[in-house]
Design a protein around this motif. Structure first.
Motif, PDB file in Angstrom:
ATOM      1  N   SER A   1     -10.821   9.050   2.479  1.00 22.53           N
ATOM      2  CA  SER A   1      -9.998   9.884   1.613  1.00 22.53           C
ATOM      3  C   SER A   1     -10.266   9.541   0.154  1.00 22.53           C
ATOM      4  O   SER A   1     -10.756   8.458  -0.171  1.00 22.53           O
ATOM      5  CB  SER A   1      -8.517   9.676   1.927  1.00 22.53           C
ATOM      6  N   ASP A   2      -9.915  10.471  -0.723  1.00 28.02           N
ATOM      7  CA  ASP A   2     -10.031  10.199  -2.156  1.00 28.02           C
ATOM      8  C   ASP A   2      -9.157   9.015  -2.548  1.00 28.02           C
ATOM      9  O   ASP A   2      -9.529   8.201  -3.376  1.00 28.02           O
ATOM     10  CB  ASP A   2      -9.621  11.432  -2.964  1.00 28.02           C
ATOM     11  N   PHE A   3      -7.971   8.941  -1.935  1.00 30.28           N
ATOM     12  CA  PHE A   3      -7.058   7.831  -2.219  1.00 30.28           C
ATOM     13  C   PHE A   3      -7.724   6.495  -1.905  1.00 30.28           C
ATOM     14  O   PHE A   3      -7.719   5.583  -2.729  1.00 30.28           O
ATOM     15  CB  PHE A   3      -5.771   7.989  -1.398  1.00 30.28           C
TER      16      PHE A   3
ATOM     17  N   SER B   1     -10.556   5.756  -4.355  1.00 31.37           N
ATOM     18  CA  SER B   1     -10.240   5.604  -5.774  1.00 31.37           C
ATOM     19  C   SER B   1      -9.291   4.448  -6.080  1.00 31.37           C
ATOM     20  O   SER B   1      -9.108   4.105  -7.241  1.00 31.37           O
ATOM     21  CB  SER B   1      -9.634   6.901  -6.311  1.00 31.37           C
ATOM     22  N   LYS B   2      -8.692   3.857  -5.071  1.00 34.73           N
ATOM     23  CA  LYS B   2      -7.725   2.775  -5.290  1.00 34.73           C
ATOM     24  C   LYS B   2      -8.279   1.450  -4.786  1.00 34.73           C
ATOM     25  O   LYS B   2      -8.997   1.403  -3.798  1.00 34.73           O
ATOM     26  CB  LYS B   2      -6.409   3.057  -4.555  1.00 34.73           C
ATOM     27  N   THR B   3      -7.891   0.374  -5.458  1.00 35.79           N
ATOM     28  CA  THR B   3      -8.260  -0.950  -4.959  1.00 35.79           C
ATOM     29  C   THR B   3      -7.439  -1.239  -3.702  1.00 35.79           C
ATOM     30  O   THR B   3      -6.423  -0.576  -3.444  1.00 35.79           O
ATOM     31  CB  THR B   3      -7.948  -2.040  -6.005  1.00 35.79           C
ATOM     32  N   LEU B   4      -7.857  -2.223  -2.951  1.00 35.75           N
ATOM     33  CA  LEU B   4      -7.115  -2.610  -1.760  1.00 35.75           C
ATOM     34  C   LEU B   4      -5.687  -3.028  -2.132  1.00 35.75           C
ATOM     35  O   LEU B   4      -4.726  -2.669  -1.450  1.00 35.75           O
ATOM     36  CB  LEU B   4      -7.835  -3.745  -1.029  1.00 35.75           C
ATOM     37  N   LYS B   5      -5.546  -3.747  -3.230  1.00 44.00           N
ATOM     38  CA  LYS B   5      -4.220  -4.159  -3.696  1.00 44.00           C
ATOM     39  C   LYS B   5      -3.355  -2.935  -3.994  1.00 44.00           C
ATOM     40  O   LYS B   5      -2.186  -2.881  -3.600  1.00 44.00           O
ATOM     41  CB  LYS B   5      -4.355  -5.034  -4.941  1.00 44.00           C
ATOM     42  N   GLN B   6      -3.902  -1.945  -4.667  1.00 45.91           N
ATOM     43  CA  GLN B   6      -3.147  -0.725  -4.975  1.00 45.91           C
ATOM     44  C   GLN B   6      -2.754   0.025  -3.709  1.00 45.91           C
ATOM     45  O   GLN B   6      -1.644   0.546  -3.613  1.00 45.91           O
ATOM     46  CB  GLN B   6      -3.967   0.188  -5.881  1.00 45.91           C
ATOM     47  N   GLN B   7      -3.662   0.067  -2.748  1.00 43.23           N
ATOM     48  CA  GLN B   7      -3.357   0.738  -1.484  1.00 43.23           C
ATOM     49  C   GLN B   7      -2.218   0.028  -0.763  1.00 43.23           C
ATOM     50  O   GLN B   7      -1.310   0.668  -0.232  1.00 43.23           O
ATOM     51  CB  GLN B   7      -4.593   0.780  -0.589  1.00 43.23           C
ATOM     52  N   ARG B   8      -2.250  -1.294  -0.745  1.00 41.67           N
ATOM     53  CA  ARG B   8      -1.191  -2.063  -0.076  1.00 41.67           C
ATOM     54  C   ARG B   8       0.154  -1.852  -0.759  1.00 41.67           C
ATOM     55  O   ARG B   8       1.180  -1.721  -0.110  1.00 41.67           O
ATOM     56  CB  ARG B   8      -1.540  -3.554  -0.076  1.00 41.67           C
TER      57      ARG B   8
END
Length: 100
Positions: A38-40, A43-50
């Motif tokens: 996905s774009d998400f 485009s997001k770091t693993l930290k941001q996703q968590r």
């Protein structure tokens, strides 16, 4: 009337064919899962996703509850992070240091 009778629609090596097909499907699946889908995720770091997962909002409260209670039952929506994140939180807090 003669013929296989095992319902696989063909003769010969029924068992070995199935194993080869399963191995091939697994290999194909692994090739597809090497990139973020996905774009998400791209485009997001693993930290941001968590931090985006709902369970992150109550991380400290959950850790307090685990610390204070011998048994905890956690209920939450699909995709909230119960399985993936709680285990990470426990590891980060040192619960896996001596086994769990």
């Amino acid at each position: 009337g003669g013929g296989g009778g095992d319902g696989d629609g063909g003769g010969g090596e029924g068992g070995s064919r199935r194993g080869a097909r399963t191995d091939s499907q697994y290999a194909d699946h692994m090739k597809l899962k090497q990139e973020a889908v996905s774009d998400f995720a791209r485009s997001k770091t693993l930290k941001q996703q968590r931090e985006f997962l709902p369970v992150y909002q109550v991380r400290d409260q959950l850790l307090d509850i685990v610390r204070d209670n011998p048994v905890v039952v956690l209920v939450g929506e699909t995709g909230s992070g119960k399985t993936t994140q709680i285990t990470q939180y426990l590891h980060e807090e040192g619960y896996t240091r001596y086994g769990f």
